[in-house]
Each structure stands twice: as structure tokens, then as C-alpha cells.
Design a protein around this motif. Structure first.
Motif, short mmCIF file in Angstrom:
data_model
loop_
_atom_site.label_atom_id
_atom_site.label_comp_id
_atom_site.label_asym_id
_atom_site.label_seq_id
_atom_site.Cartn_x
_atom_site.Cartn_y
_atom_site.Cartn_z
N VAL A 69 -52.59 28.11 -56.64
CA VAL A 69 -53.41 29.26 -57.02
C VAL A 69 -52.79 30.00 -58.20
O VAL A 69 -53.49 30.51 -59.08
N SER B 53 -54.80 22.82 -62.57
CA SER B 53 -55.80 21.80 -62.26
C SER B 53 -55.51 20.53 -63.05
O SER B 53 -55.26 20.57 -64.26
N VAL C 133 -58.39 20.52 -52.15
CA VAL C 133 -57.53 21.20 -53.11
C VAL C 133 -56.75 20.18 -53.93
O VAL C 133 -56.51 20.37 -55.13
N VAL D 71 -60.81 24.14 -59.04
CA VAL D 71 -61.19 25.08 -58.00
C VAL D 71 -62.66 24.90 -57.60
O VAL D 71 -63.03 25.06 -56.44
N GLU D 72 -63.50 24.54 -58.56
CA GLU D 72 -64.93 24.37 -58.29
C GLU D 72 -65.21 23.29 -57.26
O GLU D 72 -66.29 23.26 -56.65
N TRP E 130 -63.08 22.72 -54.61
CA TRP E 130 -62.45 23.05 -53.34
C TRP E 130 -63.51 23.38 -52.30
O TRP E 130 -64.56 23.97 -52.61
N ALA F 75 -58.91 28.94 -49.17
CA ALA F 75 -58.34 28.52 -50.45
C ALA F 75 -59.16 29.06 -51.61
O ALA F 75 -58.62 29.58 -52.60
N VAL F 76 -60.48 28.96 -51.51
CA VAL F 76 -61.35 29.46 -52.58
C VAL F 76 -61.21 30.97 -52.72
O VAL F 76 -61.13 31.51 -53.83
N ALA G 61 -57.94 31.85 -54.43
CA ALA G 61 -58.00 31.53 -55.86
C ALA G 61 -58.84 32.55 -56.61
O ALA G 61 -58.49 32.99 -57.71
N THR G 62 -59.95 32.97 -56.01
CA THR G 62 -60.84 33.94 -56.64
C THR G 62 -60.18 35.30 -56.74
O THR G 62 -60.24 35.98 -57.78
N GLY H 148 -57.64 35.50 -59.40
CA GLY H 148 -58.12 35.18 -60.73
C GLY H 148 -58.08 36.38 -61.65
O GLY H 148 -57.78 37.50 -61.26
#
Length: 235
Positions: A19, A25, A58, A72-73, A75, A80-81, A84-85, A88
Motif C-alpha cells: 500500500v 504495482s 493483491v 489496485v484496480e 484487488w 486491502a482496497v 489502499a484508498t 492514497g
């Protein structure tokens, strides 16, 4: 002697790194041997941790290339999402999106709670609200946040639907950090106490629509407070 790390703890530690962008990525995680030495665990434990991240899309294990981080798109793990968000760059967008998700879940939960709550649920809501008021008066931020979270947890439980709390649980963990951010502002605490009081009375009334509207009002107030008091925006 420190206890050995569990596979889930290693997975969480690796997710934190991912993250934070290390590796980014498309990047490669260290090998199982390297991770085993770093965490002082067996390759089997590392492999189990990697499988946990694989299950959430992931990472992917590519023969000859190692364990690669997926975008991330792609996941599929909710926590986890969310993590990450939240970490961000666009903190306002992430925060508002979290409130949108809360609104979808919690307005329905409030309506169900109005139908199914019992006296014990009402007593627990009263206690949580009283705790919020007392913590606000003392300037106790941590206490205020805990009682705020407790209030909403009671509503989820009062629905009588076991799936509601399960679905909300990973979201709740991520929101703790956000609640500390917003609740550090006294004006927001005052608004929250007022809105929670209205939600409690609506649930007490046993009217599902009144409870839904009271929670909708609370979520709308939370969104306004976030924009105005945290990010300094005016409509």
C-alpha cells in the motif's frame, strides 16, 4: 524471547508495504527465503502469507518471475482496497466515498434496528451516547471515538441480521483512523452527539422510516463536517 509471527501478521505487514508503494504495482516481493529470514519464520509460513494476499488478488505468483504486485484496480479484498484508498493521495475523495458506503449500509441497519431492537439494545445505545457526552466534556478524544464506534456497533447488532456486522467489520477497522481525524474537532463532536441522539430516539420509536431518515441526516452532517471543518471547503 519474542513469539513467532503468524502468517496473517506477515500478510498484513506485506500489505502495508505494498500500500505504501514498496514494491509498487508490477514490482516483485522478496523471495520466500528472503522473507523467511526477515521475519524469522519458515518458508511454509511465508507461503501461507502469500496465499492470503493471492486470495485478495493483491499479488500473483508467476513462474520464473516470483511474486508480483497487481494493480489496485484488480484487488478483490475489501480491507486491502480500503487501506489502499485511505492511504492514497486524494484523502477527501477517499473519505467521502467511505461515508457513501456507510450511508448505504447504516441507513438500512438503523431501519432494521428500529424493528428488532430490545431494551438491552436501547440501554447500550444510551450508555454509548452518554459516554460520548462525558468524553467530549473531558476533552478525551480516544474515549469519544470508542463510544462513537460502540454506538454504531450496537445498531448493527440490533438489526438481528448476522451478515450486517460481518460485512461492515473491515470497513469499521479502517474508519477508526478517520474518526480520530474528524472527532479531534470539537464542533464535529457536538454535531455528532446531536445526531446520535436523534438516531437513538428514532430507533426507540420503533419506526423504521424515522430511523432510516435519522441515520441519513447523521451521514449528511458527517459529510458536511468533513468538507467544512477538515478540508476547509464550502458549498
Amino acid at each position: 524471547m519474542p513469539r513467532p509471527l503468524l502468517a496473517d501478521e506477515i500478510a498484513q505487514s506485506l500489505l502495508d508495504r505494498i500500500v505504501d508503494g514498496a514494491p509498487p504495482s508490477g514490482g516483485r516481493l522478496p523471495s520466500e527465503n528472503e522473507l523467511g529470514q526477515e521475519f524469522d519464520v519458515s518458508r511454509l509460513t511465508v507461503r501461507e502469507a502469500i496465499r492470503t494476499l493471492q486470495a485478495q488478488n493483491v499479488v500473483e505468483v508467476v513462474r520464473g518471475r516470483g511474486t508480483l504486485v497487481r494493480p489496485v484496480e484488480e484487488w478483490t479484498g475489501l480491507e486491502a482496497v480500503l487501506r489502499a484508498t485511505v492511504r492514497g493521495g486524494d484523502d477527501l475523495t477517499a473519505s467521502l466515498q467511505l461515508i457513501q458506503v456507510r450511508r448505504m449500509i447504516e441507513t438500512g441497519a438503523a431501519a432494521l434496528a428500529a424493528e428488532h431492537r430490545d431494551e438491552a439494545d436501547l440501554a447500550a445505545l444510551e450508555e454509548a451516547l452518554r459516554g460520548m457526552r462525558d468524553a467530549h466534556a473531558r476533552g478525551d478524544l480516544a474515549g469519544f471515538v470508542e463510544h462513537d464506534i460502540r454506538f454504531h456497533d450496537v445498531i448493527l447488532s440490533a438489526t438481528g441480521n448476522v451478515f450486517v456486522a460481518v460485512l461492515f467489520e473491515p470497513l469499521s477497522r479502517v474508519m477508526r483512523e478517520k474518526r480520530r481525524q474528524t472527532s479531534s474537532i470539537p464542533a464535529i463532536q457536538i454535531h455528532a452527539i446531536e445526531e446520535h441522539g436523534r438516531v437513538l430516539e428514532a430507533i426507540r420509536s420503533g419506526n423504521p422510516e424515522s430511523a432510516r431518515l435519522a441515520m441519513e441526516s447523521h451521514m449528511a452532517q458527517t459529510s458536511r463536517d468533513l468538507r467544512e471543518h477538515v478540508f476547509g471547503l464550502t458549498d
